[in-house]
Write a protein that holds these residues in place. Structure first.
Motif: not given
Length: 276
Positions: A237-239, A219-222, A230-232
């Protein structure tokens, strides 16, 4: 892709206005022309090498090509028109509540507090919710509200070029398999040349999809790529990206799929609390 990324960042820092005026239309035009080129090449020249143009497989090929093109252009357009800036929030959510202020950060350019995971873009001239990067092919920033469209756009680009590469390869091998070995019957030059082009064209969207999947994994970004706070979990994360309808969004960019939140509150893995 690394070369394009480096050149775009250099031009954006040196002259943002020129970058927007030149790189955006050229990049969008490149995607449109490249897509039509490979679809036309496939359906009028390569696929007829494998199937009868009056047969069911050829017709199914056209349906697949139309579906892929629709999702490439549809998601690219949706990505462009979807405003994912902090300014797109309701007025009351653009200002931090007293209990949230310690989680927000100050933007020196906008000169006000911004939500967590939002970053300023010099090309868009505003702060972007969960900013990932500025995409010249979508002519906008990729962030919380339009990452779904970017994900599916790159996915269908990879799918389309992958299918094209597979049919190109099979059509080329067909000349060796069904030919007389003593006649040295080689594939036509145009087929080999376009196969090489297809191989290069496949590399770019595949690399983008791999990057998106890497970010999806935690659940990251660059801007916070190496963080997993933030990893759930993969499904949640896909949702966070595609919304409540999840896999139904694969069918069309017009599928309504509300996101779990507005992009200002993020659950933290380690503390198991929400940022409020």
């Amino acid at each position: 892709m690394c070369f394009i990324w480096t050149c775009t960042r250099y031009l954006a820092r040196r002259n943002p206005k020129v970058c927007v005026r030149i790189s955006h239309p050229l990049a969008v035009l490149f995607v449109i022309l490249t897509t039509f080129f490979f679809v036309g090449l496939q359906m009028f020249y390569v696929v007829p090498q494998l199937f009868d143009v009056g047969g069911m497989m050829y017709k199914l090929g056209w349906l697949l090509a139309i579906f892929i093109m629709y999702n490439i252009f549809g998601n690219m357009l949706a990505c462009h028109v979807t405003n994912t800036s902090v300014e797109s929030l309701p007025k009351d959510r653009q200002v931090a509540a007293p209990e949230e202020e310690h989680l927000w950060h100050y933007c020196d350019i906008c000169e006000k507090l911004m939500p967590p995971r939002s970053w300023h873009c010099i090309l868009c001239k505003c702060c972007i919710l969960k900013r990932d990067h500025h995409c010249i092919f979508a002519a906008t920033c990729i962030g919380h509200k339009n990452q779904r469209y970017f994900f599916w756009c790159t996915f269908f680009m990879a799918l389309g070029t992958g299918v094209a590469w597979a049919t190109h390869t099979i059509a080329s091998l067909k000349y060796f398999i069904y030919s007389n070995l003593h006649s040295h019957n080689l594939p036509p030059f145009w087929l080999v040349f376009t196969l090489m082009l297809n191989t290069y064209a496949l590399a770019a969207p595949v690399s983008l999809v791999i990057m998106q999947l890497s970010e999806l994994g935690h659940n990251g970004a660059l801007y916070d790529f190496n963080s997993d706070i933030y990893d759930m979990g993969l499904w949640e994360n896909f949702k966070m990206i595609v919304g409540e309808k999840v896999l139904w969004t694969f069918l069309s960019p017009t599928v309504k799929s509300p996101l779990p939140h507005d992009g200002t509150q993020w659950k933290i893995k380690k503390a198991d609390i929400s940022e409020y």
